[in-house]
Design a protein around this motif. Sequence first.
Motif, mmCIF file in Angstrom:
data_model
loop_
_atom_site.group_PDB
_atom_site.id
_atom_site.type_symbol
_atom_site.label_atom_id
_atom_site.label_comp_id
_atom_site.label_asym_id
_atom_site.label_seq_id
_atom_site.Cartn_x
_atom_site.Cartn_y
_atom_site.Cartn_z
ATOM 1 N N ARG A 41 0.873 -1.221 0.013
ATOM 2 C CA ARG A 41 0.060 0.209 0.081
ATOM 3 C C ARG A 41 0.884 1.255 0.008
ATOM 4 N N ILE A 42 1.947 1.343 1.007
ATOM 5 C CA ILE A 42 2.746 2.515 0.863
ATOM 6 C C ILE A 42 3.420 2.679 -0.602
ATOM 7 N N GLU A 43 3.916 1.589 -1.224
ATOM 8 C CA GLU A 43 4.661 1.563 -2.518
ATOM 9 C C GLU A 43 3.564 1.941 -3.514
ATOM 10 N N ARG A 44 2.196 1.662 -3.423
ATOM 11 C CA ARG A 44 1.469 2.046 -4.426
ATOM 12 C C ARG A 44 1.057 3.683 -4.082
ATOM 13 N N GLN A 45 0.989 4.002 -2.972
ATOM 14 C CA GLN A 45 0.416 5.446 -2.686
ATOM 15 C C GLN A 45 1.523 6.446 -2.988
ATOM 16 N N GLN A 46 2.939 5.852 -2.921
ATOM 17 C CA GLN A 46 4.035 6.591 -3.028
ATOM 18 C C GLN A 46 4.168 6.850 -4.664
ATOM 19 N N THR A 47 3.661 5.774 -5.441
ATOM 20 C CA THR A 47 3.718 6.072 -6.699
ATOM 21 C C THR A 47 2.579 7.112 -7.401
ATOM 22 N N ALA A 48 1.490 7.042 -6.533
ATOM 23 C CA ALA A 48 0.521 8.014 -6.909
ATOM 24 C C ALA A 48 0.977 9.380 -6.515
ATOM 25 N N VAL A 49 1.597 9.583 -5.689
ATOM 26 C CA VAL A 49 2.179 10.772 -5.092
ATOM 27 C C VAL A 49 3.130 11.360 -5.899
ATOM 28 N N ASP A 50 3.956 10.506 -6.450
ATOM 29 C CA ASP A 50 5.263 10.916 -7.413
ATOM 30 C C ASP A 50 4.712 11.387 -8.559
ATOM 31 N N ALA A 51 3.415 10.781 -9.085
ATOM 32 C CA ALA A 51 2.877 11.164 -10.526
ATOM 33 C C ALA A 51 2.021 12.601 -10.376
ATOM 34 N N GLN A 52 1.452 12.631 -9.217
ATOM 35 C CA GLN A 52 0.774 13.775 -8.926
ATOM 36 C C GLN A 52 1.963 15.069 -8.672
ATOM 37 N N ALA A 53 2.796 14.780 -8.142
ATOM 38 C CA ALA A 53 3.955 15.740 -8.018
ATOM 39 C C ALA A 53 4.400 16.111 -9.198
ATOM 40 N N ALA A 54 4.751 15.164 -10.000
ATOM 41 C CA ALA A 54 5.088 15.570 -11.402
ATOM 42 C C ALA A 54 4.273 16.427 -12.316
ATOM 43 N N GLN A 55 2.942 15.965 -12.010
ATOM 44 C CA GLN A 55 1.779 16.506 -12.791
ATOM 45 C C GLN A 55 1.860 18.118 -12.188
ATOM 46 N N ALA A 56 2.045 18.296 -10.744
ATOM 47 C CA ALA A 56 2.241 19.601 -10.445
ATOM 48 C C ALA A 56 3.371 20.196 -10.756
ATOM 49 N N GLY A 57 4.533 19.826 -10.994
ATOM 50 C CA GLY A 57 5.618 20.474 -11.584
ATOM 51 C C GLY A 57 5.479 20.948 -12.748
ATOM 52 N N ALA A 58 4.801 20.063 -13.454
ATOM 53 C CA ALA A 58 4.606 20.478 -15.004
ATOM 54 C C ALA A 58 3.494 21.674 -15.049
ATOM 55 N N LEU A 59 2.392 21.750 -14.183
ATOM 56 C CA LEU A 59 1.689 22.878 -14.307
ATOM 57 C C LEU A 59 2.323 23.963 -13.700
ATOM 58 N N ARG A 60 3.273 23.943 -12.629
ATOM 59 C CA ARG A 60 4.078 25.102 -12.041
ATOM 60 C C ARG A 60 4.927 25.524 -13.182
ATOM 61 N N SER A 61 5.368 24.814 -13.987
ATOM 62 C CA SER A 61 6.367 25.294 -14.989
ATOM 63 C C SER A 61 5.511 26.028 -16.048
ATOM 64 N N GLU A 62 4.318 25.585 -16.436
ATOM 65 C CA GLU A 62 3.540 26.349 -17.329
ATOM 66 C C GLU A 62 2.982 27.735 -16.957
ATOM 67 N N ILE A 63 2.765 27.376 -15.559
ATOM 68 C CA ILE A 63 2.051 28.868 -14.924
ATOM 69 C C ILE A 63 3.595 29.979 -14.858
ATOM 70 N N ALA A 64 4.624 29.451 -14.603
ATOM 71 C CA ALA A 64 5.926 30.284 -14.610
ATOM 72 C C ALA A 64 5.975 31.009 -15.897
ATOM 73 N N ALA A 65 6.030 30.273 -17.137
ATOM 74 C CA ALA A 65 6.082 30.663 -18.350
ATOM 75 C C ALA A 65 5.069 31.667 -18.595
ATOM 76 N N LEU A 66 3.924 31.497 -18.180
ATOM 77 C CA LEU A 66 2.694 32.438 -18.505
ATOM 78 C C LEU A 66 2.893 33.658 -17.743
ATOM 79 N N ASP A 67 3.588 33.578 -16.420
ATOM 80 C CA ASP A 67 3.854 34.698 -15.515
ATOM 81 C C ASP A 67 4.894 35.510 -16.235
ATOM 82 N N ALA A 68 5.847 34.947 -16.772
ATOM 83 C CA ALA A 68 7.068 35.554 -17.287
ATOM 84 C C ALA A 68 6.776 36.187 -18.378
ATOM 85 N N GLU A 69 5.762 35.592 -19.407
ATOM 86 C CA GLU A 69 5.383 36.309 -20.611
ATOM 87 C C GLU A 69 4.403 37.562 -19.975
ATOM 88 N N THR A 70 3.509 37.317 -19.293
ATOM 89 C CA THR A 70 2.743 38.655 -19.068
ATOM 90 C C THR A 70 3.807 39.799 -18.318
#
Length: 307
Positions: free
Chosen positions: A93-122
């Motif tokens: 269960r711990i490994e399964r939840q850790q995998t889910a957390v890693d996937a969500q963290a990667a998605q959050a990182g990608a969204l954060r990079s997209e937001i940073a690019a939009l902020d820089a353009e603005t």
Amino acid sequence: MSHASIPPAERRSRRPDASMTLITSMLERPLDPGYAAAAERREKAGLSRSTSLRSPRLVVFLVIIGALVGIAAMQLRGSETTKQRTKSSLIERIERQQTAVDAQAAQAGALRSEIAALDAETLRNVSEELAQDVQRLSLVAGAVPVRGPGFVVTVDDAPSSADEGTNSDPRGDSGSTDGKVIARDLQLITNSLWEAGAEAVSVNGQRLTTTAAIRFAGEAILVDYRPLKRPYVVTAIGDPGDLPATFADGSGGTYLSTLKNSFGIRVSTVVRKEVTIPASATLGTRSATPADRLGPAAPPTSEGGPS
């Protein structure tokens, strides 16, 4: 009475072991008198002197004792099996939840990079100078991923931690952690990389910032409360000509050499033309003010403070 006063005839008739009557009695009659009397009574009653091992009562008693011992052993074994199953289930269960957390963290990182690019353009539409300042501060704070030439240090536990080193111990009293990489090792390695001129550092993909911490929790090493798995890969971005040499000549290289020679910890270093260090997964903005709402600075009052 002295030995000389005993008559010769009495002296000749006395047994040599007369002074050891208790020991002689035990050797000649080892059976307790009570047991001997009970055996004689059984013999007079027409029974055998001792109880036979084939007595039905004794056989039944032995069978019951054996059954109880077998049941107890089965219960203990069953309890151990249940514990193992529960432990395996928890690890799964711990490994399964850790995998889910890693996937969500990667998605959050990608969204954060997209937001940073939009902020820089603005910001560029508002002020190019302000956009450059924000970009520089984002790189320093670890809010955006960075890419460039890198120096990678990999450390792992010794193949066998039973052998103790003979050189001086750089970690003080290590106790039972000999042969294992501990949090203090990674702390010293990363600090030495910063000292050698690293511009960005990560451990197993976890970006180190001014608010990040490397901690030890039980047998796990945590970076920003996220557990790491062996081996531990420390990646630093910096000048490929100066960073590795400065690190090797400084306290970091000496420390790695001591860990390897004294504790058998596996160490490897490599210079790469390009590495990528992700943005910090835990970095967030606590307060902000839109740039268009910032008016000109107010003149000071007569007391010297802001109006």
